[in-house]
Design a protein around this motif. Structure first.
Motif, PDB file in Angstrom:
ATOM      1  N   TRP A  76    -124.610  63.770 -56.604  1.00 28.24           N
ATOM      2  CA  TRP A  76    -123.830  64.916 -56.122  1.00 28.24           C
ATOM      3  C   TRP A  76    -124.403  66.247 -56.619  1.00 28.24           C
ATOM      4  N   TRP A  77    -124.155  67.279 -55.806  1.00 25.54           N
ATOM      5  CA  TRP A  77    -124.335  68.665 -56.223  1.00 25.54           C
ATOM      6  C   TRP A  77    -122.961  69.215 -56.637  1.00 25.54           C
ATOM      7  N   TYR A  78    -122.870  69.728 -57.852  1.00 21.63           N
ATOM      8  CA  TYR A  78    -121.607  70.277 -58.358  1.00 21.63           C
ATOM      9  C   TYR A  78    -121.694  71.799 -58.401  1.00 21.63           C
ATOM     10  N   TYR A  79    -120.613  72.451 -58.001  1.00 20.95           N
ATOM     11  CA  TYR A  79    -120.592  73.912 -57.975  1.00 20.95           C
ATOM     12  C   TYR A  79    -119.152  74.396 -58.045  1.00 20.95           C
ATOM     13  N   ALA A  80    -119.005  75.673 -58.313  1.00 17.81           N
ATOM     14  CA  ALA A  80    -117.685  76.309 -58.312  1.00 17.81           C
ATOM     15  C   ALA A  80    -117.708  77.438 -57.296  1.00 17.81           C
ATOM     16  N   ARG A  81    -116.578  77.698 -56.724  1.00 20.17           N
ATOM     17  CA  ARG A  81    -116.493  78.834 -55.809  1.00 20.17           C
ATOM     18  C   ARG A  81    -115.197  79.598 -56.029  1.00 20.17           C
ATOM     19  N   THR A  82    -115.203  80.837 -55.602  1.00 14.43           N
ATOM     20  CA  THR A  82    -114.021  81.692 -55.684  1.00 14.43           C
ATOM     21  C   THR A  82    -113.665  82.178 -54.291  1.00 14.43           C
ATOM     22  N   GLU A  83    -112.412  82.525 -54.110  1.00 19.66           N
ATOM     23  CA  GLU A  83    -111.944  83.047 -52.827  1.00 19.66           C
ATOM     24  C   GLU A  83    -111.241  84.376 -53.048  1.00 19.66           C
ATOM     25  N   GLU A  84    -111.461  85.282 -52.137  1.00 18.18           N
ATOM     26  CA  GLU A  84    -110.857  86.605 -52.229  1.00 18.18           C
ATOM     27  C   GLU A  84    -109.345  86.490 -52.386  1.00 18.18           C
ATOM     28  N   GLY A  85    -108.827  87.232 -53.358  1.00 17.97           N
ATOM     29  CA  GLY A  85    -107.392  87.270 -53.596  1.00 17.97           C
ATOM     30  C   GLY A  85    -106.879  86.202 -54.536  1.00 17.97           C
ATOM     31  N   LYS A  86    -107.742  85.265 -54.939  1.00 15.81           N
ATOM     32  CA  LYS A  86    -107.309  84.182 -55.821  1.00 15.81           C
ATOM     33  C   LYS A  86    -107.855  84.390 -57.226  1.00 15.81           C
ATOM     34  N   GLN A  87    -106.999  84.134 -58.224  1.00 11.24           N
ATOM     35  CA  GLN A  87    -107.331  84.422 -59.611  1.00 11.24           C
ATOM     36  C   GLN A  87    -108.373  83.478 -60.184  1.00 11.24           C
ATOM     37  N   TYR A  88    -108.322  82.212 -59.784  1.00 10.61           N
ATOM     38  CA  TYR A  88    -109.088  81.186 -60.495  1.00 10.61           C
ATOM     39  C   TYR A  88    -110.114  80.505 -59.595  1.00 10.61           C
ATOM     40  N   GLY A  89    -111.102  79.885 -60.249  1.00  9.87           N
ATOM     41  CA  GLY A  89    -112.150  79.214 -59.524  1.00  9.87           C
ATOM     42  C   GLY A  89    -111.711  77.875 -58.955  1.00  9.87           C
ATOM     43  N   PRO A 103    -122.528  65.891 -51.487  1.00  6.76           N
ATOM     44  CA  PRO A 103    -123.530  64.846 -51.724  1.00  6.76           C
ATOM     45  C   PRO A 103    -124.954  65.382 -51.628  1.00  6.76           C
ATOM     46  N   ILE A 104    -125.870  64.798 -52.430  1.00  8.19           N
ATOM     47  CA  ILE A 104    -127.278  65.156 -52.332  1.00  8.19           C
ATOM     48  C   ILE A 104    -127.854  64.547 -51.052  1.00  8.19           C
ATOM     49  N   GLY A 105    -128.954  65.135 -50.584  1.00  9.88           N
ATOM     50  CA  GLY A 105    -129.556  64.627 -49.358  1.00  9.88           C
ATOM     51  C   GLY A 105    -130.342  63.361 -49.575  1.00  9.88           C
ATOM     52  N   SER A 106    -131.097  63.301 -50.711  1.00 11.76           N
ATOM     53  CA  SER A 106    -131.909  62.121 -51.004  1.00 11.76           C
ATOM     54  C   SER A 106    -132.168  62.096 -52.503  1.00 11.76           C
ATOM     55  N   PRO A 107    -132.566  60.951 -53.053  1.00 16.72           N
ATOM     56  CA  PRO A 107    -132.836  60.873 -54.495  1.00 16.72           C
ATOM     57  C   PRO A 107    -133.929  61.820 -54.966  1.00 16.72           C
ATOM     58  N   ASP A 108    -134.824  62.241 -54.062  1.00 17.72           N
ATOM     59  CA  ASP A 108    -135.918  63.135 -54.442  1.00 17.72           C
ATOM     60  C   ASP A 108    -135.576  64.609 -54.260  1.00 17.72           C
ATOM     61  N   ASP A 109    -134.346  64.883 -53.897  1.00 20.93           N
ATOM     62  CA  ASP A 109    -133.932  66.261 -53.589  1.00 20.93           C
ATOM     63  C   ASP A 109    -133.491  66.972 -54.869  1.00 20.93           C
ATOM     64  N   TRP A 110    -134.315  67.914 -55.346  1.00 20.53           N
ATOM     65  CA  TRP A 110    -133.975  68.694 -56.537  1.00 20.53           C
ATOM     66  C   TRP A 110    -133.805  70.179 -56.214  1.00 20.53           C
ATOM     67  N   THR A 111    -133.893  70.526 -54.957  1.00 20.72           N
ATOM     68  CA  THR A 111    -133.679  71.915 -54.558  1.00 20.72           C
ATOM     69  C   THR A 111    -132.224  72.082 -54.148  1.00 20.72           C
ATOM     70  N   PRO A 112    -131.453  72.880 -54.876  1.00 27.52           N
ATOM     71  CA  PRO A 112    -130.032  73.005 -54.551  1.00 27.52           C
ATOM     72  C   PRO A 112    -129.828  73.598 -53.167  1.00 27.52           C
ATOM     73  N   PRO A 113    -128.815  73.149 -52.462  1.00 27.31           N
ATOM     74  CA  PRO A 113    -128.557  73.708 -51.136  1.00 27.31           C
ATOM     75  C   PRO A 113    -128.193  75.180 -51.229  1.00 27.31           C
ATOM     76  N   ALA A 114    -128.658  75.945 -50.270  1.00 30.66           N
ATOM     77  CA  ALA A 114    -128.352  77.377 -50.228  1.00 30.66           C
ATOM     78  C   ALA A 114    -126.995  77.556 -49.558  1.00 30.66           C
ATOM     79  N   LEU A 115    -125.961  77.684 -50.360  1.00 30.19           N
ATOM     80  CA  LEU A 115    -124.606  77.799 -49.835  1.00 30.19           C
ATOM     81  C   LEU A 115    -124.274  79.254 -49.550  1.00 30.19           C
ATOM     82  N   GLU A 116    -123.582  79.499 -48.470  1.00 28.11           N
ATOM     83  CA  GLU A 116    -123.222  80.854 -48.078  1.00 28.11           C
ATOM     84  C   GLU A 116    -121.733  81.089 -48.322  1.00 28.11           C
ATOM     85  N   PRO A 117    -121.385  82.195 -48.978  1.00 29.56           N
ATOM     86  CA  PRO A 117    -119.969  82.480 -49.240  1.00 29.56           C
ATOM     87  C   PRO A 117    -119.154  82.502 -47.966  1.00 29.56           C
TER      88      PRO A 117
END
Length: 718
Positions: free
Chosen positions: A95-108, A114-128
């Motif tokens: 798995w890829w683990y991450y935290a996100r925040t949302e406008e107007g909310k106090q806490y994360g 899921p990862i794409g493959s066992p050889d995948d070490w480049t984190p996905p480029a997530l867009e807010p």
């Protein structure tokens, strides 16, 4: 009638509260001291609570005119932050683990995908704001905090197989956490509930057990427990107990999942015990038996097929050295890996399967290098800014090809890199977005060296906005920060709230005074125990230099420090009140002697290694009494304006210290304010919007103190 009542209340709030003087004689070493405000320590006394509430009303009344400035600064902070955002994902298992925040909310919101493959070490480029494919929400802090005035997430850990979530929550601010377990396959919260734990807890590699710590009556983590998931917590097994009140205890698994490490530490001595991760009921085995004044920590690795420990220690090595020993016989022969080198303060080693990362300090700056197991060569990473901070971050995997780094400076927003060890290249993963047209080229940073009274060179870090001119060309408003205890370093780092001062022409400076760790272990030794006064005189010498060299004027100089840095603030207000227009003291340790004399109070015995033992040593008693701020408030001097900020539930520096200090300052006519958060802990209020508003209040107060020192036209409200 209501109007009359409101008017009366407003009139009462405009008058500073007067704490009654009540005789309370403290006698030690033949010295009898009347402490008339000690009664404020009775936290459950309704009169004490009423007094604190009256202080809050008075502070609110005195600062009511700052409301427009505070609101403007709050909106500036909020306007510079991308409120809906995501952290860079960290890989663990499948798995890829991450935290996100949302406008107007106090806490994360804690998530994974899921990862794409066992050889995948480049984190996905997530867009807010964009949906994440396969996202699973693990814990939403906003839902957990619903109905609570305070919320803090402590432990947050997912089992190696990704099936279980362990998390700990504090809803009082007293740093006592309740542990719970969630099955991530079913989203079911399991019956396991463990109350009153310390912040650190961890899951065993096989996901069957929880290892956690509890505290004694003095808030010292002293016992390590083993809980079998699904069993009654009343049957939990005690793995380790440390009776010596000078030592804290913690526990965690090596990155290799080979051992549970139980660590014990005071300010000057440490000890570690190993337990095989596959047999947690086995008798713990000591690495090196404790010796007074010897500190060490170990990290497991496998070199040439052998289990080894890389041990960082200061046995005969002031700035520490790194050695390698056999894990089966830690007390046996030592192989020197990085011998002691004066001026290179080794800080830590993180071992991975194929190499290690070493952290150290040289010339007052943090450094990182990759250690080759075979050759013991260190490949140091290079950064091109004159001031910066850097460290490893988010590296849970045992055999990654990359190392995750966190980097930043006064002008460079917090940045996440992945360093490819094989190619020796940095890959930028994310830089903290700063909205509103922020341009790092608009700001500049540099280091000064100030000669202290005894000839020692004290480093000072500066940052300013270029459009207001070079510091020193003409007197400018200066915000001077300091800490100087526990070998803690205050490295140059980015701050969104600070921009609201810089954009108004204020120069921000950090005085890296003795007692901190910026210049190595000797720098710390020269600012503790019977050398503690160096911390205070260094700060005063820096302030005096900034005035004498034309950087600022006393009426345009404000000082800030928190916790032990709050002790620094109280001390410099007594030593050189004429140098400062204002002093902001956050959760300040200003009644240090009273606290350190009482071993029943939280952390006192542990603190004797830092400050000395005034209870049993008359010399230490006399020395501490000579500098403790509350004991040394002076008659007949004009104090700078003072704002003390504290929290009712703080377990580290009790609210009573600043409450007593402010009462004593008022006796001598000082303009002192106390703000006590009634539902908060040592770190202040919880929730990002609440924290921004609190900081906006403090910055508005600082600007008010600076007054006409802020360049005209910079900000109408200021």
């Amino acid at each position: 009638m209501g109007r009359v009542t409101d008017a009366s209340a407003a009139a009462a709030a405009s008058v500073p509260p007067v704490a009654p003087r009540r005789t309370h004689v403290r006698t030690h070493h033949g010295d009898a001291v009347d402490d008339p405000y000690e009664w404020l320590r009775a936290k459950d006394d309704t009169e004490v609570v009423a007094h604190l509430e009256a202080e809050n009303r008075y502070t609110e009344s005195r600062t009511a005119h700052l409301a427009p400035v505070q609101e403007r600064i709050f909106e500036e902070i909020k306007g510079r932050v991308l409120e809906t955002d995501l952290s860079v994902p960290t890989r663990r298992g499948a798995w890829w683990y991450y935290a996100r925040t949302e406008e107007g909310k106090q806490y994360g919101i804690q998530c994974r995908a899921p990862i794409g493959s066992p050889d995948d070490w480049t984190p996905p480029a997530l867009e807010p704001g964009e949906p994440v494919v396969g996202e699973q929400i693990l814990l939403d802090g906003n839902l957990e905090a619903d109905g609570q005035e305070f919320f803090s997430l402590g432990t947050f850990e997912v089992s190696t197989d990704g099936r279980l979530l362990l998390y700990g929550v504090d809803v009082e601010g007293d740093e006592r956490y309740t542990l719970r377990v969630r099955d991530l396959d079913t989203d079911e919260t399991l019956p396991d509930v463990i109350e009153g734990t310390f912040a650190g807890a961890t899951l065993s590699p096989d996901g069957r057990h929880i290892v956690y710590t509890t505290v004694d009556d003095a808030w010292r983590p002293d016992t390590v427990w083993l809980h079998e998931i699904g069993a009654d917590a009343a049957s939990d097994r005690r793995l380790f107990h440390e009776p010596d009140e000078r030592f804290w205890v913690d526990a965690g698994f090596t990155r290799s999942d080979r051992f549970l490490v139980i660590g014990l530490g005071s300010s000057i001595t440490s000890e570690e015990w190993l337990v095989p991760a596959d047999d947690l009921t086995a008798q713990p085995r000591v690495v090196w038996p404790r010796r007074e004044g010897v500190e060490y920590d170990s990290s497991h690795a496998v070199v040439d097929g052998e289990d080894v420990l890389y041990v960082l220690h200061n046995d005969g090595a002031l700035d520490f050295e790194l050695v390698r020993v056999a894990a089966s016989d830690p007390a046996g022969p030592r192989t020197a890996v990085l011998p002691h080198e004066p001026g290179r303060r080794l800080l830590g080693v993180s071992t991975f399967r194929d190499w290690a990362v070493v952290g150290y300090r040289r010339d007052g700056l943090a450094r990182l290098g990759v250690l080759d197991y075979a050759t013991a060569a260190v490949d140091e990473l290079a950064f091109d800014e004159p001031l910066y901070s850097v460290g490893t971050a988010g590296n849970p995997e045992w055999a990654p090809p990359l190392v995750r780094l966190g980097y930043g400076s006064f002008v460079t927003p917090s940045t996440v890199y992945d360093y490819d060890v094989a190619t020796r290249t940095l890959a930028l993963r994310k830089q903290q977005p700063v909205l509103g047209g922020y341009d790092p080229g608009d700001y500049a940073q540099r280091r000064l060296w100030v000669t202290a009274t005894d000839g020692v060179q004290v480093p000072v870090s500066l940052v300013w906005k270029r459009s207001f001119g070079e510091p020193g060309a003409a007197p400018r408003p200066v915000h001077l920060y300091g800490y100087g205890s526990y070998e803690a370093t205050i490295d140059p780092g980015f701050s969104v709230p600070r921009l609201s001062l810089l954009d108004r022409g204020v120069v921000f400076a950090i005085a890296h005074v003795r007692g901190g760790g910026e210049m190595g272990r000797q720098w710390y030794e020269d600012g503790k125990l019977l050398h503690k006064r160096n911390t205070f005189t260094d700060f005063v010498d820096v302030a005096r230099h900034l005035v004498d060299a034309g950087y600022t004027r006393p009426e345009h100089l404000v000082a800030e420090g928190g916790s032990a840095g709050g002790l620094l603030m109280g001390a410099i207000a007594n030593l050189a009140p004429e140098l400062f227009a204002g002093v902001l003291a956050d959760v300040p340790f200003v009644d240090a002697l009273t606290t350190i004399l009482d071993p029943s109070l939280p952390l006192t015995v542990i603190e004797w290694d830092e400050w000395g033992d005034p209870l049993h040593d008359a010399g230490v008693y006399a020395y501490m009494k000579s500098y403790t701020p509350y004991e040394n408030v002076r008659e007949g001097v004009r104090y700078p304006r003072i704002l003390a900020v504290t929290s009712f539930n703080d377990t580290r520096v009790l609210y009573v210290e600043p409450a007593k200090w402010v009462a004593r300052l008022r006796e001598v006519g000082a303009d002192a304010l106390l703000r006590c958060e009634m539902v908060a802990g040592h770190g202040g209020v919880s929730g990002r919007y609440s924290a921004w508003r609190e900081r906006a209040f403090e910055l508005a107060w600082l600007l008010d103190v600076l007054g006409d020192g802020v360049p005209s036209g910079a900000e109408a409200d200021a």
